[in-house]
Design an enzyme around this catalytic site. Sequence first.
Site, PDB file in Angstrom:
ATOM      1  N   PHE A 111       0.946  -1.144  -0.037  1.00 38.86           N
ATOM      2  CA  PHE A 111      -0.044   0.019   0.095  1.00 38.86           C
ATOM      3  C   PHE A 111       0.670   1.327   0.043  1.00 38.86           C
ATOM      4  O   PHE A 111       0.352   2.428  -0.432  1.00 38.86           O
ATOM      5  CB  PHE A 111      -1.130  -0.021   1.107  1.00 38.86           C
ATOM      6  CG  PHE A 111      -0.465   0.567   2.492  1.00 38.86           C
ATOM      7  CD1 PHE A 111      -0.615   1.912   2.965  1.00 38.86           C
ATOM      8  CD2 PHE A 111       0.363  -0.198   3.266  1.00 38.86           C
ATOM      9  CE1 PHE A 111      -0.197   2.169   4.373  1.00 38.86           C
ATOM     10  CE2 PHE A 111       0.675   0.136   4.468  1.00 38.86           C
ATOM     11  CZ  PHE A 111       0.492   1.389   4.818  1.00 38.86           C
ATOM     12  N   LYS A 112       2.223   1.189   0.129  1.00 39.97           N
ATOM     13  CA  LYS A 112       2.849   2.321   0.251  1.00 39.97           C
ATOM     14  C   LYS A 112       3.135   2.929  -1.005  1.00 39.97           C
ATOM     15  O   LYS A 112       3.202   4.166  -1.122  1.00 39.97           O
ATOM     16  CB  LYS A 112       4.417   2.085   1.072  1.00 39.97           C
ATOM     17  CG  LYS A 112       4.461   1.368   2.143  1.00 39.97           C
ATOM     18  CD  LYS A 112       3.697   2.232   3.693  1.00 39.97           C
ATOM     19  CE  LYS A 112       3.537   1.432   4.802  1.00 39.97           C
ATOM     20  NZ  LYS A 112       4.680   1.197   5.430  1.00 39.97           N
ATOM     21  N   ASP A 113       2.774   2.057  -2.179  1.00 39.46           N
ATOM     22  CA  ASP A 113       3.049   2.572  -3.450  1.00 39.46           C
ATOM     23  C   ASP A 113       1.856   3.727  -3.674  1.00 39.46           C
ATOM     24  O   ASP A 113       1.908   4.719  -4.673  1.00 39.46           O
ATOM     25  CB  ASP A 113       2.766   1.368  -4.437  1.00 39.46           C
ATOM     26  CG  ASP A 113       3.903   0.741  -4.563  1.00 39.46           C
ATOM     27  OD1 ASP A 113       5.063   0.967  -4.272  1.00 39.46           O
ATOM     28  OD2 ASP A 113       3.668  -0.607  -4.360  1.00 39.46           O
TER      29      ASP A 113
END
Length: 494
Positions: A111-113
């Site tokens: 999810f950091k993307d």
Amino acid sequence: MTLVYQSTRDANNTVTASQAILQGLATDGGLFTPISYPQLELDFTKLKDASYQEVAKLILSAFLDDFTDQELDDCINNAYDSKFDTLEIAPLVKLNGQYNLELFHGATIAFKDMALSILPHLMTTAAKKHGLKNKIVILTATSGDTGKAAMAGFADVPGTEIIVFYPKDGVSKVQELQMITQTGDNTHVVAIEGNFDDAQTNVKSMFNDAALRERLATHQLQFSSANSMNIGRLVPQIVYYVYAYAQLVKTGQIQAGEAVNFAVPTGNFGNILAAYYAKQIGLPVGKLICASNENNVLTDFFKTQVYDKKRSFKVTSSPSMDILVSSNLERLIFHLLGNSAEKTADLMKSLNQHGQYELTDFDPAILELFAAEYATEVETAAEIKRVYEASDYIEDPHTAVASAVYQKYRTATGDETTTVIASTASPYKFPVVAVEAVMGQSGLSDFEALTKLHEISGVAVPSAVANLETAQVRHKTTVAADQMQAAVESYLGL
């Protein structure tokens, strides 16, 4: 009127959005935080048909209001493009009894993307806006996913260097390989002999070191952050909660205005805080369910209002949540205390000096929005298997923590409100854990498990991990936690 971002520890330290993004962390050690919320209309009769990029434009233009429309359009279009393997960017998947918001379709399958695809563009745009001549040094501690996503975003971006620290024995093999094989002449990865809290503490210390800051300036360098302490990381995360709600309206699962719960696997508290901010701008949120693993400091905080980091640190199958000092909770504390920087600073001082603080005289309505529970390692594995058997769908261990906690919450409360699970990573990041949970098969290497996971899931192996086994290892440095600053100085030639 331009939105004001204030340090959580100094009422006189205020900046605009672009200034906050450039600085990353306030020099007083606080976090830049909005002291009021933008006024915008969330019209889901229109938003249900909006693209992810269009929702992003609505949210970002409200929160990052000293960027021009053209600047934001350029940032958004460069961020949410073919790097993602689906046009939806963040698809919502209906399972048996819940919805999983898949936030792992970007370049590093986590999810950091979602935010780190856009942060480099926001940061370089802000630098131009302010005529910044210094090279920006991104200094970041990672519990597994932020490091790779940040390096992927900043690799070879002109005018930047990025230095990432991770706990040597505190990430999965796939996570480690993703980091140490990262290309880019401006990327640096350092393993530390310690845990994530050690890494994060020393990174904060470097940000707060006035003498180091002056030395950087003489070399035309300045620090900034790529983790969720940077408001430029946090604000883009608000987008996918609004987008998920819009998709529920579009498919007729809910009526516009109907409340929805979000269950979020929580480590550093940034992801669930973004959901809180979504609520503040009008998203109909029922409960925010804060899900922890066996490092359950947040669970205890929400139940007792005492934050106590004085406990054993546990290495779990959900390493991105192996955190005892949740940095972004400071922003929520600030809001709970009526945006009082003085009171917040006192509590953070107590945490630093005594390892704990107790919250008193706070806004109970804010705390009432949150429910909190944790899942053990056994419960996490059992949940991966349960979801697979019920829905033919494999969750990664972080998502499974949130899923298991949601099941506990639902049983305890009888709350049948439509609930979305923030699915924060692909199971391909944790193939050994996933295969062992589903098949009971242990002893596999990560790459044997990748093959087996493909067989049982039917989901193609993502390109992010497909070639890791043969990728060249480019970063081989390991240091003691107290040598982190020396490593930074060496990389930067100070």
